[in-house]
Design a protein around this motif. Structure first.
Motif, PDB file in Angstrom:
ATOM      1  N   ILE A 104      51.787  31.319  48.831  1.00  0.00           N
ATOM      2  CA  ILE A 104      51.039  32.242  47.991  1.00  0.00           C
ATOM      3  C   ILE A 104      50.440  33.352  48.844  1.00  0.00           C
ATOM      4  CG2 ILE A 104      50.482  30.511  46.242  1.00  0.00           C
ATOM      5  CD1 ILE A 104      47.759  30.177  47.601  1.00  0.00           C
ATOM      6  N   VAL A 105      49.939  34.380  48.163  1.00  0.00           N
ATOM      7  CA  VAL A 105      49.262  35.474  48.854  1.00  0.00           C
ATOM      8  C   VAL A 105      47.890  34.978  49.301  1.00  0.00           C
ATOM      9  CG1 VAL A 105      50.508  37.173  47.476  1.00  0.00           C
ATOM     10  CG2 VAL A 105      48.239  36.429  46.744  1.00  0.00           C
ATOM     11  N   THR A 106      47.238  35.748  50.168  1.00  0.00           N
ATOM     12  CA  THR A 106      45.914  35.374  50.677  1.00  0.00           C
ATOM     13  C   THR A 106      44.919  35.215  49.531  1.00  0.00           C
ATOM     14  OG1 THR A 106      46.336  36.567  52.730  1.00  0.00           O
ATOM     15  CG2 THR A 106      44.040  36.056  52.209  1.00  0.00           C
ATOM     16  N   GLN A 107      44.175  34.105  49.547  1.00  0.00           N
ATOM     17  CA  GLN A 107      43.237  33.796  48.471  1.00  0.00           C
ATOM     18  C   GLN A 107      41.805  33.732  48.978  1.00  0.00           C
ATOM     19  OE1 GLN A 107      44.156  33.068  45.115  1.00  0.00           O
ATOM     20  NE2 GLN A 107      46.118  33.901  45.808  1.00  0.00           N
ATOM     21  N   LEU A 108      40.873  34.258  48.209  1.00  0.00           N
ATOM     22  CA  LEU A 108      39.449  34.088  48.463  1.00  0.00           C
ATOM     23  C   LEU A 108      38.766  33.769  47.138  1.00  0.00           C
ATOM     24  CD1 LEU A 108      38.570  36.959  50.974  1.00  0.00           C
ATOM     25  CD2 LEU A 108      38.739  34.518  51.454  1.00  0.00           C
ATOM     26  N   LEU A 109      37.902  32.768  47.169  1.00  0.00           N
ATOM     27  CA  LEU A 109      37.190  32.335  45.970  1.00  0.00           C
ATOM     28  C   LEU A 109      35.700  32.625  46.136  1.00  0.00           C
ATOM     29  CD1 LEU A 109      36.982  30.711  43.274  1.00  0.00           C
ATOM     30  CD2 LEU A 109      36.814  28.647  44.683  1.00  0.00           C
ATOM     31  N   TYR A 110      35.142  33.387  45.201  1.00  0.00           N
ATOM     32  CA  TYR A 110      33.707  33.664  45.190  1.00  0.00           C
ATOM     33  C   TYR A 110      33.054  32.831  44.097  1.00  0.00           C
ATOM     34  CZ  TYR A 110      34.330  37.741  48.245  1.00  0.00           C
ATOM     35  OH  TYR A 110      34.622  38.565  49.308  1.00  0.00           O
ATOM     36  N   LEU A 111      32.098  32.007  44.475  1.00  0.00           N
ATOM     37  CA  LEU A 111      31.367  31.186  43.517  1.00  0.00           C
ATOM     38  C   LEU A 111      30.091  31.921  43.113  1.00  0.00           C
ATOM     39  CD1 LEU A 111      31.785  27.727  45.288  1.00  0.00           C
ATOM     40  CD2 LEU A 111      33.203  28.735  43.490  1.00  0.00           C
ATOM     41  N   VAL A 112      29.948  32.192  41.826  1.00  0.00           N
ATOM     42  CA  VAL A 112      28.828  32.990  41.329  1.00  0.00           C
ATOM     43  C   VAL A 112      28.175  32.270  40.151  1.00  0.00           C
ATOM     44  CG1 VAL A 112      29.787  35.191  42.088  1.00  0.00           C
ATOM     45  CG2 VAL A 112      30.408  34.296  39.850  1.00  0.00           C
ATOM     46  N   PRO A 113      26.894  32.533  39.899  1.00  0.00           N
ATOM     47  CA  PRO A 113      26.188  31.793  38.840  1.00  0.00           C
ATOM     48  C   PRO A 113      26.446  32.286  37.424  1.00  0.00           C
ATOM     49  CG  PRO A 113      24.668  33.233  39.974  1.00  0.00           C
ATOM     50  CD  PRO A 113      25.971  33.325  40.715  1.00  0.00           C
ATOM     51  N   ASN A 114      26.828  33.557  37.260  1.00  0.00           N
ATOM     52  CA  ASN A 114      26.923  34.089  35.898  1.00  0.00           C
ATOM     53  C   ASN A 114      27.733  35.392  35.876  1.00  0.00           C
ATOM     54  OD1 ASN A 114      25.013  36.028  36.959  1.00  0.00           O
ATOM     55  ND2 ASN A 114      23.418  34.510  36.543  1.00  0.00           N
ATOM     56  N   TYR A 115      27.913  35.910  34.649  1.00  0.00           N
ATOM     57  CA  TYR A 115      28.726  37.113  34.438  1.00  0.00           C
ATOM     58  C   TYR A 115      28.150  38.321  35.161  1.00  0.00           C
ATOM     59  CZ  TYR A 115      30.796  41.118  31.983  1.00  0.00           C
ATOM     60  OH  TYR A 115      31.429  42.307  31.691  1.00  0.00           O
ATOM     61  N   GLN A 116      26.834  38.545  35.041  1.00  0.00           N
ATOM     62  CA  GLN A 116      26.265  39.749  35.621  1.00  0.00           C
ATOM     63  C   GLN A 116      26.414  39.780  37.136  1.00  0.00           C
ATOM     64  OE1 GLN A 116      25.256  42.444  33.821  1.00  0.00           O
ATOM     65  NE2 GLN A 116      25.300  43.379  35.868  1.00  0.00           N
ATOM     66  N   GLY A 143      51.211  40.222  28.910  1.00  0.00           N
ATOM     67  CA  GLY A 143      52.516  39.814  29.432  1.00  0.00           C
ATOM     68  C   GLY A 143      52.613  40.035  30.926  1.00  0.00           C
ATOM     69  N   PRO A 144      53.745  39.661  31.529  1.00  0.00           N
ATOM     70  CA  PRO A 144      53.910  39.799  32.985  1.00  0.00           C
ATOM     71  C   PRO A 144      53.965  41.265  33.410  1.00  0.00           C
ATOM     72  CG  PRO A 144      55.974  39.100  31.956  1.00  0.00           C
ATOM     73  CD  PRO A 144      54.930  39.048  30.893  1.00  0.00           C
ATOM     74  N   LEU A 145      53.423  41.524  34.616  1.00  0.00           N
ATOM     75  CA  LEU A 145      53.422  42.873  35.183  1.00  0.00           C
ATOM     76  C   LEU A 145      54.121  42.850  36.536  1.00  0.00           C
ATOM     77  CD1 LEU A 145      49.679  43.830  34.500  1.00  0.00           C
ATOM     78  CD2 LEU A 145      51.671  44.470  33.103  1.00  0.00           C
ATOM     79  N   ASP A 146      54.731  43.981  36.905  1.00  0.00           N
ATOM     80  CA  ASP A 146      55.317  44.125  38.234  1.00  0.00           C
ATOM     81  C   ASP A 146      54.208  44.543  39.188  1.00  0.00           C
ATOM     82  OD1 ASP A 146      56.737  44.594  40.508  1.00  0.00           O
ATOM     83  OD2 ASP A 146      57.892  46.297  39.726  1.00  0.00           O
ATOM     84  N   LEU A 147      53.686  43.578  39.949  1.00  0.00           N
ATOM     85  CA  LEU A 147      52.533  43.824  40.817  1.00  0.00           C
ATOM     86  C   LEU A 147      52.922  44.251  42.226  1.00  0.00           C
ATOM     87  CD1 LEU A 147      50.354  40.774  39.703  1.00  0.00           C
ATOM     88  CD2 LEU A 147      50.022  43.171  39.069  1.00  0.00           C
ATOM     89  N   ASP A 148      54.193  44.454  42.473  1.00  0.00           N
ATOM     90  CA  ASP A 148      54.624  44.926  43.791  1.00  0.00           C
ATOM     91  C   ASP A 148      53.925  46.246  44.118  1.00  0.00           C
ATOM     92  OD1 ASP A 148      56.236  42.763  43.967  1.00  0.00           O
ATOM     93  OD2 ASP A 148      58.132  43.833  43.664  1.00  0.00           O
ATOM     94  N   GLY A 149      53.385  46.330  45.331  1.00  0.00           N
ATOM     95  CA  GLY A 149      52.701  47.548  45.759  1.00  0.00           C
ATOM     96  C   GLY A 149      51.212  47.545  45.472  1.00  0.00           C
ATOM     97  N   ILE A 150      50.702  46.515  44.819  1.00  0.00           N
ATOM     98  CA  ILE A 150      49.253  46.400  44.556  1.00  0.00           C
ATOM     99  C   ILE A 150      48.660  45.475  45.614  1.00  0.00           C
ATOM    100  CG2 ILE A 150      47.475  45.744  42.917  1.00  0.00           C
ATOM    101  CD1 ILE A 150      49.132  48.077  41.937  1.00  0.00           C
ATOM    102  N   PRO A 151      47.832  45.998  46.516  1.00  0.00           N
ATOM    103  CA  PRO A 151      47.329  45.164  47.624  1.00  0.00           C
ATOM    104  C   PRO A 151      46.189  44.226  47.250  1.00  0.00           C
ATOM    105  CG  PRO A 151      46.514  47.401  47.852  1.00  0.00           C
ATOM    106  CD  PRO A 151      47.444  47.407  46.679  1.00  0.00           C
ATOM    107  N   PHE A 152      45.460  44.517  46.154  1.00  0.00           N
ATOM    108  CA  PHE A 152      44.315  43.683  45.797  1.00  0.00           C
ATOM    109  C   PHE A 152      44.372  43.290  44.324  1.00  0.00           C
ATOM    110  CE2 PHE A 152      42.721  45.855  49.554  1.00  0.00           C
ATOM    111  CZ  PHE A 152      42.152  44.801  50.260  1.00  0.00           C
ATOM    112  N   VAL A 165      45.897  40.493  48.851  1.00  0.00           N
ATOM    113  CA  VAL A 165      44.726  39.613  48.819  1.00  0.00           C
ATOM    114  C   VAL A 165      44.328  39.411  47.361  1.00  0.00           C
ATOM    115  CG1 VAL A 165      42.331  39.278  49.521  1.00  0.00           C
ATOM    116  CG2 VAL A 165      43.938  40.412  51.067  1.00  0.00           C
ATOM    117  N   SER A 166      44.164  38.159  46.968  1.00  0.00           N
ATOM    118  CA  SER A 166      43.733  37.825  45.614  1.00  0.00           C
ATOM    119  C   SER A 166      42.317  37.267  45.674  1.00  0.00           C
ATOM    120  CB  SER A 166      44.680  36.783  44.998  1.00  0.00           C
ATOM    121  OG  SER A 166      44.167  36.303  43.773  1.00  0.00           O
ATOM    122  N   LEU A 167      41.411  37.884  44.922  1.00  0.00           N
ATOM    123  CA  LEU A 167      40.018  37.457  44.864  1.00  0.00           C
ATOM    124  C   LEU A 167      39.756  36.821  43.499  1.00  0.00           C
ATOM    125  CD1 LEU A 167      38.339  40.720  46.211  1.00  0.00           C
ATOM    126  CD2 LEU A 167      39.373  38.873  47.519  1.00  0.00           C
TER     127      LEU A 167
END
Length: 443
Positions: free
Chosen positions: A226-238, A318-327, A353-355
């Protein structure tokens, strides 16, 4: 014939490690269980010893079989007028599966088990309970309703079990769970869940004292590339909004970003909250109104240099062609994990990088994604300048201690409170990380 007998004998020896009766070992073997799962090996002695536990393990790890075996070992069958075991489940289908598991493994035993799953009338269920039952499997709301009609007697309860606790919390059934547990008084508590988080602890804190936390991870040998992954844990929407704004300030790094969110209305709201003085910098895919910044075609966004950030709804896109999108930013974790997985599978040598931003209520989906890719998502520290919107805590809530499996009862404070040494106020954010990656790549 001899080969099968040898296999059965070897598997029985392995299952004997659980200290089960010979009848249960035979039932397990007949059902196709050839060796104990890790969660069973680590929890069974504690269950048989009457200890309180919180057992954390992924789907398919054997959590249900664990407590079914434990109850079949502990129960002494008598014709009492009150149940000895109460098992709370998230829904009817889950309850039926649990009952089927009990029936499958309790061959040649006089097992009195009943479901309170919302499929019959309350009066009929109260009458059936009065005839005597050993085990009740129920949804929290139905069990509470029958209890309030004085039909569910908890005075002789020996074991209180919550099956799939994270899902029960996600469905908002914490109140009936806590009320039933407090009404049952002193008994053994067994909590089984795929994930633990603050809202789950707020529920269990109301009736658990010094439970042992046992965590099992079973990702299997295969890992998806998979592409590089980072997970941010946050308390709420805001806080998610504040985090996204903070990251996007670095326009040199975040030069082309796609932000995924679950619904079109949510996408519209988020796109408006990201307004920029630069015309066309932030936009939405297929906007709801003609006067809103947006693109009807995803390829037009990719081809427009001044369009830096695009908010995309998971709803009907639906599915998108994400080639060329770095983030890629998953502002919300999709309910269907397949949507997430389709975006993060590595297809070429591009640096992507996927956040992922996740609240407590989304950790269940995160765990299922991790199981699918065969690895955990790397957790990233929140940037120091992000405004974290704090949720107010209920007044008068006691935080009872949770001890790790290897610790004794004298260990520190609540498990879910961060130790002071771990409360970092610094962060190497994604911008710096991306820059370092690019520097290393071209050095």
């Amino acid at each position: 014939m001899c080969k099968f007998a040898d296999q059965q004998n070897r598997s029985s020896v392995s299952l004997d490690k659980l200290k089960l009766s010979k009848a249960l070992v035979i039932s397990m073997t007949d059902a196709g269980y050839l060796s104990p799962k890790e969660i069973q090996a680590r929890t069974m002695s504690r269950i048989l010893g009457g200890q309180d536990i919180i057992a954390v393990a992924p789907e398919g790890a054997g959590k249900t079989t664990t407590y079914v075996l434990g109850m079949l070992m502990r129960l002494k069958y008598t014709k009492d007028d009150a149940p000895k075991v109460l098992i709370l489940v998230a829904d009817q289908a889950r309850g039926e599966a649990v009952i089927e598991q009990f029936v499958s493994l309790s061959k040649n035993r006089d097992l009195n088990i009943m479901g309170l799953l919302g499929t019959g009338g309350l009066d009929a269920e109260v009458s059936e309970l009065a005839l005597g039952v050993d085990i009740v499997v129920a949804t929290p709301t139905r069990a509470r309703a029958v209890y309030l009609k004085l039909g569910l007697n908890l005075s002789k309860l020996q074991t209180f079990i919550v099956d799939d606790a994270a899902l029960i919390v996600k469905q908002g059934m914490q109140l009936p769970v806590a009320e039933l547990a407090r009404s049952a008084g002193k008994c053994q508590h067994l909590i089984f869940t795929e994930v633990v988080h603050e809202k789950l602890y707020k529920m269990t804190d109301q009736f658990l004292n010094f439970p042992t936390l046992i965590e099992v991870e079973d990702f299997g040998p295969e890992k998806t590339e998979i592409v590089t992954q980072l997970l941010y844990l946050v308390p709420n929407y805001q806080t998610k909004v504040n985090l996204l704004r903070t990251l996007l300030r670095d326009d040199e790094v975040f030069d082309k970003v796609v932000v995924f969110i679950n619904t079109r209305l949510a996408a519209q709201k988020l796109a408006k909250s990201l307004e920029s003085p630069k015309v066309g910098e932030y936009s939405m895919l297929r906007p709801l109104h003609f006067d809103e910044n947006g693109f009807d075609d995803f390829e037009d966004f990719k081809a427009t240099p001044e369009a830096r950030v695009l908010v995309v709804s998971n709803e009907g896109t639906g599915p998108l062609d994400l080639d060329g999108i770095p983030f890629l930013v998953h502002f919300e974790v999709p309910e269907a994990k397949e949507e997430f997985l389709a975006r993060i599978v590595k297809r070429n040598d591009d640096e992507v990088v996927s956040l992922t931003f996740a609240t407590d209520m989304e950790l269940l989906q995160v765990r299922k994604i991790e199981q699918s890719i065969g690895q955990k998502l790397e957790i990233a520290e929140l940037p120091a300048d992000v405004l974290v919107e704090r949720s107010s805590k209920p007044k008068g809530l006691d935080k009872n201690r949770i001890v790790k499996e290897s610790d004794g009862p004298s260990g520190g404070g609540a498990y879910h409170e961060k130790k002071e040494s771990n409360s970092k106020d610094y962060n190497y954010g994604i911008g710096q990380k991306a820059k370092m990656t690019m520097k290393k790549k071209h050095s």
